[in-house]
Design an enzyme around this catalytic site. Structure first.
Site, mmCIF file in Angstrom:
data_model
loop_
_atom_site.group_PDB
_atom_site.id
_atom_site.type_symbol
_atom_site.label_atom_id
_atom_site.label_comp_id
_atom_site.label_asym_id
_atom_site.label_seq_id
_atom_site.Cartn_x
_atom_site.Cartn_y
_atom_site.Cartn_z
ATOM 1 N N ALA A 80 3.850 10.182 6.696
ATOM 2 C CA ALA A 80 2.909 8.691 6.046
ATOM 3 C C ALA A 80 3.995 7.852 5.807
ATOM 4 O O ALA A 80 5.038 7.642 5.436
ATOM 5 C CB ALA A 80 2.084 9.217 4.942
ATOM 6 N N VAL A 82 3.758 6.060 3.259
ATOM 7 C CA VAL A 82 4.119 5.996 1.935
ATOM 8 C C VAL A 82 5.088 6.999 1.421
ATOM 9 O O VAL A 82 5.513 6.909 0.310
ATOM 10 C CB VAL A 82 2.580 6.133 0.803
ATOM 11 C CG1 VAL A 82 1.705 4.948 1.226
ATOM 12 C CG2 VAL A 82 2.125 7.533 1.443
ATOM 13 N N TYR A 83 5.372 7.944 2.256
ATOM 14 C CA TYR A 83 6.611 8.513 1.952
ATOM 15 C C TYR A 83 7.657 8.037 2.110
ATOM 16 O O TYR A 83 8.258 7.471 2.964
ATOM 17 C CB TYR A 83 6.544 9.802 2.992
ATOM 18 C CG TYR A 83 5.495 10.688 3.013
ATOM 19 C CD1 TYR A 83 4.408 10.711 2.204
ATOM 20 C CD2 TYR A 83 5.205 11.668 4.139
ATOM 21 C CE1 TYR A 83 3.341 11.596 2.133
ATOM 22 C CE2 TYR A 83 3.963 12.444 4.224
ATOM 23 C CZ TYR A 83 3.074 12.422 3.332
ATOM 24 O OH TYR A 83 2.122 13.112 3.256
ATOM 25 N N HIS A 84 8.490 7.751 0.899
ATOM 26 C CA HIS A 84 9.561 7.195 0.553
ATOM 27 C C HIS A 84 9.673 5.824 1.261
ATOM 28 O O HIS A 84 10.686 5.438 2.004
ATOM 29 C CB HIS A 84 10.968 8.085 0.885
ATOM 30 C CG HIS A 84 10.615 9.026 0.237
ATOM 31 N ND1 HIS A 84 11.123 9.369 -1.216
ATOM 32 C CD2 HIS A 84 10.506 10.551 0.545
ATOM 33 C CE1 HIS A 84 10.985 10.655 -1.702
ATOM 34 N NE2 HIS A 84 10.699 11.437 -0.462
#
Length: 110
Positions: A80, A82-84
């Site tokens: 995604a 938004v992952y890191h």
């Protein structure tokens, strides 16, 4: 018990050992691919989650995990933006670029 946030080199070694155990089991059993919904895409019943890639799991370890999953027949990976802050997607993209046609990537945005 281990929690998602408790990553360390010992934990990565433990995960690697557990993943190797799962991998050795797969050598005895053929991967049973399934159709994704009503599409013509066939995916492995196991989906590799990439939430920790680019954060607690460094680039080199992430690439090794993805490579090992691919060797074992896994062709489905979840990430995604938004992952890191998008780093997970970048790592996944770089790791599968040479063999992109064999991977099915699930991602989320928003």
């Amino acid at each position: 018990e281990m929690y998602i946030g408790d990553w360390s080199s010992d934990v990565c070694s433990s995960i690697s050992t557990r993943f190797h155990y799962v991998a050795s089991l797969s050598e005895r059993f053929a991967m049973d691919y399934r159709y994704l919904g009503r599409s013509a895409l066939q995916v492995s019943p196991l989906c590799l989650g990439a939430m920790m890639f680019g954060g607690e799991t460094d680039v080199a370890t992430s690439q090794r995990i993805i490579a090992k999953a691919g060797e074992q027949g896994i062709n489905f990976i979840d990430t995604a933006d938004v992952y890191h802050a998008g780093r997970s997607e970048e790592i996944v993209g770089q790791a599968i670029a040479a063999d992109r046609d064999r991977w099915v990537v699930a991602t989320k945005f928003g």
